[in-house]
Design a protein around this motif. Structure first.
Motif, PDB file in Angstrom:
ATOM      1  N   VAL A 149       0.904  -1.333   0.038  1.00 19.52           N
ATOM      2  CA  VAL A 149      -0.051   0.055   0.036  1.00 19.52           C
ATOM      3  C   VAL A 149       0.797   1.199   0.012  1.00 19.52           C
ATOM      4  CG1 VAL A 149      -1.614   1.368   1.390  1.00 19.52           C
ATOM      5  CG2 VAL A 149      -2.033  -0.994   1.130  1.00 19.52           C
ATOM      6  N   ARG A 150       1.966   1.254   0.869  1.00 21.81           N
ATOM      7  CA  ARG A 150       2.976   2.176   0.918  1.00 21.81           C
ATOM      8  C   ARG A 150       3.678   2.573  -0.428  1.00 21.81           C
ATOM      9  NH1 ARG A 150       3.356   6.811   1.579  1.00 21.81           N
ATOM     10  NH2 ARG A 150       4.473   8.126   3.055  1.00 21.81           N
ATOM     11  N   GLN A 151       4.060   1.422  -1.133  1.00 23.37           N
ATOM     12  CA  GLN A 151       4.541   1.802  -2.619  1.00 23.37           C
ATOM     13  C   GLN A 151       3.555   2.073  -3.459  1.00 23.37           C
ATOM     14  OE1 GLN A 151       6.648  -1.713  -3.804  1.00 23.37           O
ATOM     15  NE2 GLN A 151       7.396  -0.629  -5.655  1.00 23.37           N
ATOM     16  N   GLU A 152       2.379   1.739  -3.291  1.00 17.81           N
ATOM     17  CA  GLU A 152       1.081   2.415  -4.333  1.00 17.81           C
ATOM     18  C   GLU A 152       1.074   3.610  -4.002  1.00 17.81           C
ATOM     19  OE1 GLU A 152      -2.152  -0.183  -3.878  1.00 17.81           O
ATOM     20  OE2 GLU A 152      -1.159  -1.845  -4.701  1.00 17.81           O
ATOM     21  N   MET A 153       1.106   4.295  -2.955  1.00 17.66           N
ATOM     22  CA  MET A 153       0.977   5.606  -2.539  1.00 17.66           C
ATOM     23  C   MET A 153       2.134   6.462  -3.378  1.00 17.66           C
ATOM     24  SD  MET A 153      -0.574   5.369   1.188  1.00 17.66           S
ATOM     25  CE  MET A 153      -0.557   7.095   1.620  1.00 17.66           C
ATOM     26  N   TYR A 154       3.411   6.090  -3.170  1.00 19.39           N
ATOM     27  CA  TYR A 154       4.513   6.630  -3.768  1.00 19.39           C
ATOM     28  C   TYR A 154       4.481   6.726  -5.021  1.00 19.39           C
ATOM     29  CZ  TYR A 154       6.992   6.962   0.664  1.00 19.39           C
ATOM     30  OH  TYR A 154       7.349   7.237   2.055  1.00 19.39           O
ATOM     31  N   GLU A 155       4.012   5.726  -5.540  1.00 19.17           N
ATOM     32  CA  GLU A 155       4.040   5.554  -7.205  1.00 19.17           C
ATOM     33  C   GLU A 155       2.796   6.427  -7.699  1.00 19.17           C
ATOM     34  OE1 GLU A 155       3.443   1.356  -8.020  1.00 19.17           O
ATOM     35  OE2 GLU A 155       5.513   0.733  -7.963  1.00 19.17           O
ATOM     36  N   GLN A 156       1.858   6.632  -6.897  1.00 17.12           N
ATOM     37  CA  GLN A 156       0.730   7.340  -7.369  1.00 17.12           C
ATOM     38  C   GLN A 156       1.048   8.647  -7.335  1.00 17.12           C
ATOM     39  OE1 GLN A 156      -2.339   6.622  -8.692  1.00 17.12           O
ATOM     40  NE2 GLN A 156      -2.516   8.576  -8.878  1.00 17.12           N
ATOM     41  N   GLN A 157       1.929   9.174  -6.272  1.00 14.65           N
ATOM     42  CA  GLN A 157       2.483  10.675  -6.304  1.00 14.65           C
ATOM     43  C   GLN A 157       3.413  10.869  -7.478  1.00 14.65           C
ATOM     44  OE1 GLN A 157       4.295  10.811  -2.379  1.00 14.65           O
ATOM     45  NE2 GLN A 157       2.244  11.101  -1.212  1.00 14.65           N
ATOM     46  N   ARG A 158       4.462   9.885  -7.504  1.00 13.16           N
ATOM     47  CA  ARG A 158       5.081  10.178  -8.709  1.00 13.16           C
ATOM     48  C   ARG A 158       4.592  10.106  -9.948  1.00 13.16           C
ATOM     49  NH1 ARG A 158       9.566   5.456  -9.771  1.00 13.16           N
ATOM     50  NH2 ARG A 158       7.563   4.325 -10.260  1.00 13.16           N
ATOM     51  N   THR A 159       3.600   9.392 -10.180  1.00 15.03           N
ATOM     52  CA  THR A 159       2.917   9.115 -11.474  1.00 15.03           C
ATOM     53  C   THR A 159       2.137  10.853 -11.727  1.00 15.03           C
ATOM     54  OG1 THR A 159       2.517   6.996 -11.474  1.00 15.03           O
ATOM     55  CG2 THR A 159       1.247   8.242 -12.928  1.00 15.03           C
ATOM     56  N   ASP A 160       1.518  11.338 -10.775  1.00 15.97           N
ATOM     57  CA  ASP A 160       0.832  12.669 -10.838  1.00 15.97           C
ATOM     58  C   ASP A 160       2.037  13.581 -11.032  1.00 15.97           C
ATOM     59  OD1 ASP A 160      -1.521  11.269 -10.214  1.00 15.97           O
ATOM     60  OD2 ASP A 160      -1.674  11.721  -8.110  1.00 15.97           O
ATOM     61  N   MET A 161       3.106  13.540 -10.503  1.00 17.37           N
ATOM     62  CA  MET A 161       4.188  14.658 -10.749  1.00 17.37           C
ATOM     63  C   MET A 161       4.800  14.478 -12.049  1.00 17.37           C
ATOM     64  SD  MET A 161       6.191  14.525  -7.209  1.00 17.37           S
ATOM     65  CE  MET A 161       7.338  15.842  -7.709  1.00 17.37           C
ATOM     66  N   LEU A 162       4.963  13.426 -12.584  1.00 19.24           N
ATOM     67  CA  LEU A 162       5.330  13.145 -14.004  1.00 19.24           C
ATOM     68  C   LEU A 162       4.252  13.822 -14.954  1.00 19.24           C
ATOM     69  CD1 LEU A 162       6.958   9.656 -13.892  1.00 19.24           C
ATOM     70  CD2 LEU A 162       8.187  11.884 -14.003  1.00 19.24           C
ATOM     71  N   ALA A 163       3.027  13.119 -14.836  1.00 18.23           N
ATOM     72  CA  ALA A 163       1.918  13.842 -15.650  1.00 18.23           C
ATOM     73  C   ALA A 163       2.029  15.452 -15.671  1.00 18.23           C
ATOM     74  CB  ALA A 163       0.369  13.452 -15.003  1.00 18.23           C
ATOM     75  N   SER A 164       2.521  15.933 -14.195  1.00 17.09           N
ATOM     76  CA  SER A 164       2.287  17.462 -14.395  1.00 17.09           C
ATOM     77  C   SER A 164       3.522  18.057 -15.233  1.00 17.09           C
ATOM     78  CB  SER A 164       2.389  17.957 -13.089  1.00 17.09           C
ATOM     79  OG  SER A 164       2.561  19.237 -12.918  1.00 17.09           O
ATOM     80  N   TYR A 165       4.768  17.308 -15.079  1.00 14.30           N
ATOM     81  CA  TYR A 165       5.725  18.111 -15.836  1.00 14.30           C
ATOM     82  C   TYR A 165       5.539  17.624 -17.375  1.00 14.30           C
ATOM     83  CZ  TYR A 165       9.082  18.716 -12.323  1.00 14.30           C
ATOM     84  OH  TYR A 165       9.822  19.288 -11.069  1.00 14.30           O
ATOM     85  N   ASP A 166       4.674  16.485 -17.704  1.00 10.31           N
ATOM     86  CA  ASP A 166       4.556  16.236 -19.088  1.00 10.31           C
ATOM     87  C   ASP A 166       3.638  17.368 -19.659  1.00 10.31           C
ATOM     88  OD1 ASP A 166       6.178  14.063 -19.073  1.00 10.31           O
ATOM     89  OD2 ASP A 166       4.216  12.533 -18.540  1.00 10.31           O
ATOM     90  N   GLU A 167       2.568  17.753 -18.846  1.00  6.83           N
ATOM     91  CA  GLU A 167       1.755  18.629 -19.374  1.00  6.83           C
ATOM     92  C   GLU A 167       2.608  20.171 -19.497  1.00  6.83           C
ATOM     93  OE1 GLU A 167      -2.382  20.891 -17.959  1.00  6.83           O
ATOM     94  OE2 GLU A 167      -1.477  19.233 -16.921  1.00  6.83           O
ATOM     95  N   SER A 168       3.396  20.484 -18.742  1.00  8.46           N
ATOM     96  CA  SER A 168       4.210  21.756 -18.778  1.00  8.46           C
ATOM     97  C   SER A 168       5.060  21.758 -19.637  1.00  8.46           C
ATOM     98  CB  SER A 168       5.251  21.973 -17.350  1.00  8.46           C
ATOM     99  OG  SER A 168       4.111  22.220 -16.323  1.00  8.46           O
ATOM    100  N   ILE A 169       5.676  20.348 -20.181  1.00  2.00           N
ATOM    101  CA  ILE A 169       6.601  20.382 -21.269  1.00  2.00           C
ATOM    102  C   ILE A 169       6.056  20.585 -22.520  1.00  2.00           C
ATOM    103  CG2 ILE A 169       8.105  18.581 -22.434  1.00  2.00           C
ATOM    104  CD1 ILE A 169       8.975  17.521 -19.565  1.00  2.00           C
ATOM    105  N   VAL A 170       4.685  20.047 -22.846  1.00  2.00           N
ATOM    106  CA  VAL A 170       3.905  19.972 -23.788  1.00  2.00           C
ATOM    107  C   VAL A 170       3.653  21.566 -24.113  1.00  2.00           C
ATOM    108  CG1 VAL A 170       1.712  19.643 -24.987  1.00  2.00           C
ATOM    109  CG2 VAL A 170       2.867  17.958 -23.868  1.00  2.00           C
ATOM    110  N   LYS A 171       3.443  22.161 -22.871  1.00  2.00           N
ATOM    111  CA  LYS A 171       3.011  23.724 -23.106  1.00  2.00           C
ATOM    112  C   LYS A 171       4.312  24.413 -23.555  1.00  2.00           C
ATOM    113  CE  LYS A 171      -0.944  23.870 -20.055  1.00  2.00           C
ATOM    114  NZ  LYS A 171      -1.226  24.472 -18.747  1.00  2.00           N
TER     115      LYS A 171
END
Length: 569
Positions: free
Chosen positions: A144-166
């Motif tokens: 459960v703890r790893q899933e929480m960390y992975e979810q946080q990382r996925t959200d951060m990567l998605a935010s960076y991807d959105e910024s990079i696209v812009k």
């Protein structure tokens, strides 16, 4: 001042008191056993297993050793909360097919001070279940703890991807403007914007790469639970044995407490000291070393002592009295009556407390152990046995039958009532008259009747019959017994209401009611005497003292006391 004499408690008393009050010990042991059973039902013994998880902080470089203060980089209170979260417990309950509430109660999570360790402890019925469940809990927490960390990382990567696209879109627009610029200033501005966006895009890509490289492993299981390292709870039988022993010990202590507030007569000396009366005798309790014949002998000795007192012009009635109902005087009254009757006394037992039936039963039981009935003299060729169950004396008016012509001259006469059964037949020696006897060997002298005895000498016709060598037919007066009399040895015993007791001619025993609830025994003892019945291990010291004080205050003259052994404590 206490009314109970001081008493030195010996080692024998310490061992004897619990055995006498064994019901209290049994009750204490049973209570302890029931409490142990109840505890096993409410909180059954459980086996426990422990697993240890090392929690690590999330770092960009998985090979960098955490330095000092690493424990501050991870909030262990938060990690403990995550380990006990509903998500973790739900997964454990689903995997073990159990209830979330039961898992929450059985799972314990400990956080040592100053460390990055979570200690999982699970308690259940068996070691196997405890080991499997606690290992599952540790693994589930890490998952459960790893899933929480992975979810946080996925959200951060998605935010960076959105910024990079812009930024990339803006860079493309700047590049288009640069290509279409008609003047130098416009070209310079487009070039500067393109360069800035390129740098910004480079930084975003670098940051995204760094985030993607983060190791989100939350920790490791450093110590998994094993059967050899698990603690198995004590078996239920130990709880039962412990409850039984603790209850028995408390029961023993309670017997000593009861003995201190509820003193009982334990010995002859103690009874004599409390009562201030002479000891008439002791009737022991039947046991392994004391058989029924010994107990009967004890009663007869008591009867002999009382008979000796009665020969010294002791008044009657003789009141057999005790303090309370538990010291039943009925068996002792019946036994004393049998002993006195066997000694040749005529006894009347009076009772006004509805115990006549019990008295008769006890009397018949004691009577079987005492030979009863008249003596049967020897017959030619042997000794005639006594009639079974005792032979009642013949009534006056009986007839004498002559033996056959073939009989010995020294044969017997048989007296019987008309139409009477064999138990009413008396066999007596032949009665002869020495004056009319023919010459020859000396004959036994015949009894000479005297005036006032109710006997008569043989008639003339009878004498001539005797002169012919035949037996003399004589009228022998015998004692007439009441219809309700029971013959015991040389005496008899009657039972009835005390109000119908004879005034003289018989020893009257009054089976008195308990003195604590009825004063009639003490009242009747004023005109006669009293025998106090004391039961070892049952009669209370205070009750005995109060009874003897009441007898003396009423002017009664007790003969003494009889100590019996029928008490059970």
């Amino acid at each position: 001042m206490s009314d109970q004499p001081a008493r030195t408690v010996t080692l024998t008393d310490l061992l004897r008191i619990p055995s006498l009050r064994w019901m209290t010990v049994v009750a204490g042991a049973a209570t302890g056993l029931l409490l142990a059973i109840g505890y096993l039902v409410v909180a059954p013994p459980a086996a426990s297993a422990t697993a240890v998880v090392a929690v690590r902080p999330v770092v960009t470089d998985a090979f960098t050793y955490p330095g000092a203060g690493a424990d501050r980089s991870v909030n262990m209170n938060v990690e403990s909360g995550i380990a006990a979260s509903t998500e973790v417990l739900s997964r454990i309950a689903e995997a073990r097919s159990s209830d979330v509430v039961e898992v929450r109660r059985a799972l314990e999570i400990e956080v040592p001070t100053g460390g990055q360790i979570l200690r999982f402890t699970y308690s259940t019925g068996t070691v196997d279940d405890a080991v499997d469940t606690v290992n599952l809990a540790a693994a589930t927490y890490l998952q459960v703890r790893q899933e929480m960390y992975e979810q946080q990382r996925t959200d951060m990567l998605a935010s960076y991807d959105e910024s990079i696209v812009k930024v990339a879109e803006q860079q493309d627009a700047a590049q288009s403007r640069l290509a279409n610029a008609n003047s130098t200033p416009a070209a310079d501005a487009a070039l500067a914007e393109f360069g800035s966006l390129s740098n910004q895009l480079t930084e975003l890509n670098a940051a995204r790469t760094e985030i993607a490289a983060i190791d989100v492993t939350p920790g490791w299981i450093t110590q998994s639970a094993q059967q050899q390292l698990s603690t198995d709870g004590p078996p239920g039988i130990l709880y039962l044995v412990a409850g039984l022993l603790v209850g028995a010990v408390l029961g023993v202590l309670l017997t000593y407490l009861r003995e201190s507030v509820d003193r009982r007569i334990r010995s002859e000396a103690e009874a004599s000291e409390v009562a201030g009366l002479p000891l008439l005798g002791t009737v022991r309790r039947r046991g392994l070393r004391v058989d029924a014949r010994t107990v009967d002998a004890d009663v007869r000795y008591v009867g002999m002592a009382i008979a000796e007192q009665l020969r010294q012009a002791v008044r009657t009635p003789v009141v057999v009295i005790s303090s309370r109902n538990r010291e039943d005087t009925t068996p002792m009254t019946a036994s004393l009556a049998v002993a006195l009757a066997a000694d040749g006394q005529d006894v009347y037992i009076g009772d006004d407390s509805h115990r006549v039936t019990a008295l008769r039963d006890a009397l018949l039981a004691d009577r079987r152990r005492v030979p009863s009935g008249p003596f049967v003299p020897a017959q030619p060729g042997g000794t005639a046995p006594a009639q079974p169950g005792g032979t009642a004396p013949a009534q006056p008016g009986g007839t004498a039958q002559r033996p056959g012509d073939s009989g010995d001259p020294e044969s017997t006469l048989i007296f019987s009532l008309p139409n009477a059964d064999q138990d009413r037949t008396v066999i007596l020696p032949r009665v002869t008259d020495t004056a009319d006897a023919p010459a020859g060997p000396a004959r036994r002298p015949s009894p000479r009747p005297t005036a006032g005895t109710g006997q008569s000498r043989p008639s003339t016709g009878d004498r001539s019959a005797a002169g012919d060598g035949g037996p003399v037919v004589a009228t022998i007066p015998v004692r007439t017994l009441p219809a309700d009399a029971l013959t015991v040895g040389a005496g008899m015993v009657r039972i009835g209401l005390y109000a119908q007791a004879p005034r003289d001619g018989e020893i009257v025993l009054f089976n008195a009611p308990p003195a604590e609830s009825d004063e009639r025994g003490v009242r009747e003892a004023r005109t006669g005497t009293a025998i106090v019945v004391v039961e070892r291990d049952r009669t209370r010291l205070a009750d005995l003292r109060r009874l003897t004080d009441r007898l003396r205050a009423a002017g009664a003259e007790p003969l003494g006391f009889v100590l019996t052994g029928s008490g059970r404590g």
